[in-house]
Design a protein around this motif. Structure first.
Motif, PDB file in Angstrom:
ATOM      1  N   LEU A   1      13.794  -7.314  -0.363  1.00  0.00           N
ATOM      2  CA  LEU A   1      12.680  -6.563  -0.443  1.00  0.00           C
ATOM      3  C   LEU A   1      11.189  -7.233  -0.269  1.00  0.00           C
ATOM      4  O   LEU A   1      10.530  -6.930   0.442  1.00  0.00           O
ATOM      5  CB  LEU A   1      12.561  -5.851  -1.719  1.00  0.00           C
ATOM      6  N   ALA A   2      11.378  -8.696  -0.671  1.00  0.00           N
ATOM      7  CA  ALA A   2      10.230  -9.623  -0.520  1.00  0.00           C
ATOM      8  C   ALA A   2      10.018 -10.181   0.767  1.00  0.00           C
ATOM      9  O   ALA A   2       9.186 -10.870   0.977  1.00  0.00           O
ATOM     10  CB  ALA A   2      10.396 -10.700  -1.785  1.00  0.00           C
ATOM     11  N   SER A   3      11.058  -9.885   1.736  1.00  0.00           N
ATOM     12  CA  SER A   3      11.311 -10.622   3.108  1.00  0.00           C
ATOM     13  C   SER A   3      10.223  -9.913   4.013  1.00  0.00           C
ATOM     14  O   SER A   3      10.236 -10.290   5.311  1.00  0.00           O
ATOM     15  CB  SER A   3      12.428 -10.536   3.632  1.00  0.00           C
ATOM     16  N   PHE A   4       9.760  -8.850   3.625  1.00  0.00           N
ATOM     17  CA  PHE A   4       8.959  -7.903   4.906  1.00  0.00           C
ATOM     18  C   PHE A   4       7.432  -8.741   4.734  1.00  0.00           C
ATOM     19  O   PHE A   4       7.011  -8.524   5.970  1.00  0.00           O
ATOM     20  CB  PHE A   4       9.096  -6.519   4.430  1.00  0.00           C
ATOM     21  N   ASN A   5       7.058  -8.598   3.674  1.00  0.00           N
ATOM     22  CA  ASN A   5       5.445  -9.239   3.341  1.00  0.00           C
ATOM     23  C   ASN A   5       5.473 -10.126   2.309  1.00  0.00           C
ATOM     24  O   ASN A   5       6.424 -10.431   1.422  1.00  0.00           O
ATOM     25  CB  ASN A   5       4.658  -7.903   2.983  1.00  0.00           C
ATOM     26  N   SER A   6       4.471 -10.955   2.343  1.00  0.00           N
ATOM     27  CA  SER A   6       4.324 -12.188   1.221  1.00  0.00           C
ATOM     28  C   SER A   6       4.120 -11.233  -0.110  1.00  0.00           C
ATOM     29  O   SER A   6       3.467 -10.702  -0.181  1.00  0.00           O
ATOM     30  CB  SER A   6       2.834 -12.930   1.498  1.00  0.00           C
ATOM     31  N   THR A   7       4.662 -11.880  -0.866  1.00  0.00           N
ATOM     32  CA  THR A   7       4.763 -11.525  -2.091  1.00  0.00           C
ATOM     33  C   THR A   7       4.713 -12.432  -3.331  1.00  0.00           C
ATOM     34  O   THR A   7       4.246 -12.364  -4.443  1.00  0.00           O
ATOM     35  CB  THR A   7       6.085 -10.714  -2.731  1.00  0.00           C
ATOM     36  N   ASP A   8       4.899 -13.753  -3.079  1.00  0.00           N
ATOM     37  CA  ASP A   8       4.949 -14.906  -4.096  1.00  0.00           C
ATOM     38  C   ASP A   8       3.982 -16.008  -3.799  1.00  0.00           C
ATOM     39  O   ASP A   8       3.969 -16.867  -4.593  1.00  0.00           O
ATOM     40  CB  ASP A   8       6.460 -15.433  -4.231  1.00  0.00           C
TER      41      ASP A   8
ATOM     42  N   LEU B   1       8.933   0.583  -1.825  1.00  0.00           N
ATOM     43  CA  LEU B   1       7.834   0.991  -1.176  1.00  0.00           C
ATOM     44  C   LEU B   1       6.564   0.086  -1.373  1.00  0.00           C
ATOM     45  O   LEU B   1       5.767   0.034  -0.537  1.00  0.00           O
ATOM     46  CB  LEU B   1       7.413   2.220  -1.283  1.00  0.00           C
ATOM     47  N   GLU B   2       6.583  -0.521  -2.468  1.00  0.00           N
ATOM     48  CA  GLU B   2       5.562  -1.536  -2.748  1.00  0.00           C
ATOM     49  C   GLU B   2       5.528  -2.761  -1.782  1.00  0.00           C
ATOM     50  O   GLU B   2       4.718  -3.480  -1.665  1.00  0.00           O
ATOM     51  CB  GLU B   2       5.741  -1.998  -4.233  1.00  0.00           C
ATOM     52  N   MET B   3       6.763  -2.946  -1.315  1.00  0.00           N
ATOM     53  CA  MET B   3       7.035  -4.247  -0.249  1.00  0.00           C
ATOM     54  C   MET B   3       6.331  -3.948   1.018  1.00  0.00           C
ATOM     55  O   MET B   3       6.595  -4.605   1.921  1.00  0.00           O
ATOM     56  CB  MET B   3       8.421  -4.951  -0.399  1.00  0.00           C
ATOM     57  N   LEU B   4       6.337  -2.562   1.358  1.00  0.00           N
ATOM     58  CA  LEU B   4       6.065  -2.180   2.538  1.00  0.00           C
ATOM     59  C   LEU B   4       4.618  -1.739   2.983  1.00  0.00           C
ATOM     60  O   LEU B   4       4.287  -1.047   1.937  1.00  0.00           O
ATOM     61  CB  LEU B   4       6.967  -1.202   3.145  1.00  0.00           C
ATOM     62  N   PRO B   5       3.874  -1.969   3.815  1.00  0.00           N
ATOM     63  CA  PRO B   5       2.459  -1.546   3.962  1.00  0.00           C
ATOM     64  C   PRO B   5       2.136  -0.201   4.365  1.00  0.00           C
ATOM     65  O   PRO B   5       3.115   0.067   5.176  1.00  0.00           O
ATOM     66  CB  PRO B   5       2.101  -2.603   5.068  1.00  0.00           C
ATOM     67  N   GLU B   6       1.266   0.402   3.884  1.00  0.00           N
ATOM     68  CA  GLU B   6       0.829   1.797   4.416  1.00  0.00           C
ATOM     69  C   GLU B   6       1.954   2.616   4.693  1.00  0.00           C
ATOM     70  O   GLU B   6       3.130   2.448   4.235  1.00  0.00           O
ATOM     71  CB  GLU B   6       0.296   1.624   5.707  1.00  0.00           C
TER      72      GLU B   6
END
Length: 563
Positions: A389-396, A468-473
């Motif tokens: 899940l974290a691999s789509f957008n920056s999270t950490d 869904l929180e890991m994906l934009p828009e």
């Protein structure tokens, strides 16, 4: 009147041409033959069942480094085929698994290994890739899509839910093998020499006229009959010949497209990254064509080897190789203005098209939605569901996901193409180093774990994480997306929601037909899964053109009778 008949006949011929070609027109997802529909569909995850003796399976796992085949039966997307070879495959991925307690190997299926001539819709080998060095599990899948968009001769792919002896083993990526069947399908003359470079000679540097001096240029076809003279001549022309001579022995466009693909997607586990592998060369009647291969470390995944250049984020587009002087195949092409401009055009095409921020983010979301339930329930995966899940957008704050990495990579390329920052190294890198140091590297958690401590996935299904929180828009659209065709084959149990009940205990349906051994089955159109009732654009064109052609035919017949 005869003149009128001739004109009418020509018009009819033209319309029939429209009918013919209209029938084959369509987007990238158009099913053109049973191979695409059954073996490599791109709109769903397919099920593949392996039936194998447990003792033989354990022996294969224990001796994985030997990469030896054992016999199994396979049910591939509903088609049963017996006496198939299966073995572990890979380089780094194989060693990582062999040095751990995990049996999460990549595999090669060979339908032809034990029964000569046996194939599945003309395909004899399919690779099952385990997602090594890719928590997103889509780097390779997406990069091959870009390759196909560019017009490169590209292996077909599909996502596979792999089951071994009735147990769900994990999500894999099925990749068409590049071999004699591949070149015969992709080239009008498909009987030339195919090479897989790996080792001495793979950097395509001319040594001498003796083919034995290039053991790293391994023949994949015509092993018993080829004298390998043509590839040595190509290397010699590459070093000593004129550009006019070079064009006779190289398909220049395929090389330029390959460079553009690797640069745009940040794929440095390639000829550009100093490894001098992960590509094929095909001798198409004396002219060599570059074939792309192995992109699980694209989009920054090569960063685990260390160094900014290895990350794919910091190299210059006009000197993309780690050592340009050691790679004449890259150096000679990109130092000629005509080829450089053509290469820039391919880069622009990629970043304006597939890697456009909006399109790329949407495609990542679509693929994520398709594979999410399979990743979530994957019992042998190399990365946790949280890492996926974290691999789509920056999270950490430490690593960069696919979407952010792509956005930064595209920005870098655009600035180099426009001249805002240098596109070529002057040897010091001082003018652009500060900018490149800010280039992010896509997250690659798990790469540097100890060899004897491959990630163990105890906490697979963290309920407090919302995909869904890991994906934009576009959250609402993604929320309503369900992986297509998730209904199990007939005879499988389902729960109230329609999903397969107890994936680990699935039984391969006994009524699945045995595949006709040795039958290429190219003409078995009835085997293609049912299409939608909605007419495609090409079908509409075909219908209208057919009606017009019929009307013209009747008119011509009437005129002929009057004459």
């Amino acid at each position: 009147m005869k003149k009128l008949l001739k004109v009418s006949a020509l018009m009819l011929l033209g319309l029939l041409t429209v009918v013919f070609f209209g029938a084959f027109e369509g987007g990238s997802q158009t099913v053109r033959n049973p191979t695409d529909a059954v073996l490599f569909p791109h709109d769903r995850v397919i099920d593949v069942y392996i039936e194998v003796d447990e003792a033989e399976l354990q022996k294969m796992f224990d001796q994985a480094r030997m990469e030896e085949y054992i016999m199994c039966n396979v049910v591939y997307n509903g088609y049963r085929i017996k006496n198939v070879g299966i073995r572990p495959k890979g380089n780094s991925s194989l060693m990582q698994a062999a040095n751990s307690t995990s049996n999460r190997y990549s595999f090669k299926l060979d339908f032809n290994h034990y029964v000569k001539g046996q194939n599945l819709f003309g395909i004899t080998k399919i690779n099952l890739n385990n997602g090594f060095s890719d928590p997103s599990f889509m780097r390779e899948y997406l990069t091959y899509e870009i390759s196909e968009m560019l017009g490169l001769e590209t292996p077909r792919t599909t996502y596979i839910a792999l089951h071994i002896n009735n147990q769900y083993f994990g999500l894999y990526l099925g990749v068409e093998n590049i071999d004699e069947n591949f070149v015969r399908d992709h080239f009008a003359y498909g009987y030339g020499d195919l090479y897989k470079p790996e080792g001495t000679g793979a950097n395509l540097v001319y040594i001498d006229d003796d083919p034995q001096s290039y053991p790293g240029l391994a023949l994949q076809t015509n092993e018993e009959t080829s004298d390998r003279i043509s590839i040595v001549e190509m290397l010699k022309v590459l070093q000593e010949g004129t550009y006019e001579e070079l064009e006779k022995v190289l398909d220049i466009d395929s090389f330029l497209k390959y460079y553009a693909l690797c640069v745009a997607a940040g794929s440095m586990d390639s000829i550009l990254g100093g490894m001098n592998h992960n590509y094929y060369l095909y001798d198409r009647d004396g002219q060599f064509v570059m074939l792309p291969w192995d992109f699980n470390m694209a989009f920054g995944g090569f960063g685990g080897f260390g160094g900014d250049r290895g990350s794919g984020g910091s190299f210059y587009i006009d000197t993309p190789a780690v050592n340009m002087a050691s790679l004449p195949i890259v150096n000679r092409l990109l130092t000629r203005e005509e080829y450089l401009e053509r290469y820039h055009g391919y880069l622009q095409l990629i970043i304006d098209g597939y890697l456009n921020d909006e399109f790329f983010a949407e495609r990542v979301e679509e693929v994520a939605a398709m594979i999410d339930p399979y990743v979530k329930d994957d019992p042998t995966a190399l990365y946790s569901y949280e890492q996926f899940l974290a691999s789509f957008n920056s999270t950490d704050g430490r690593s960069t996901g696919l979407i952010d990495y792509n956005s930064a990579r595209v920005e870098t390329i655009l600035k180099q193409l426009s001249g805002e920052i240098p596109s070529k190294s002057d040897g010091s890198d001082s003018t652009a180093s500060s900018f490149f140091e800010r280039m992010p590297m896509a997250g690659n958690e798990g790469w540097n774990v100890p060899a004897n401590a491959m990630p163990v996935r105890d906490n697979r299904n963290a309920e407090n994480i919302d995909p869904l929180e890991m994906l934009p828009e576009r959250e609402e659209r993604v929320q309503n997306m369900q992986p297509p065709d998730m209904q199990p084959p007939q005879g499988m149990p389902v729960d109230a929601g329609g999903m397969v009940e107890g994936r680990a205990n699935m039984q391969p349906p006994s009524e699945m037909p045995d595949f006709d051994m040795g039958n290429r089955a190219r003409g078995e159109a009835e085997q293609i899964p049912e299409k939608s009732d909605d007419l495609t654009r090409s079908e509409t064109i075909t219908i209208y053109a057919s009606m017009l052609a019929l009307g013209l035919s009747i008119t011509i017949l009437k005129l002929k009778r009057k004459i």
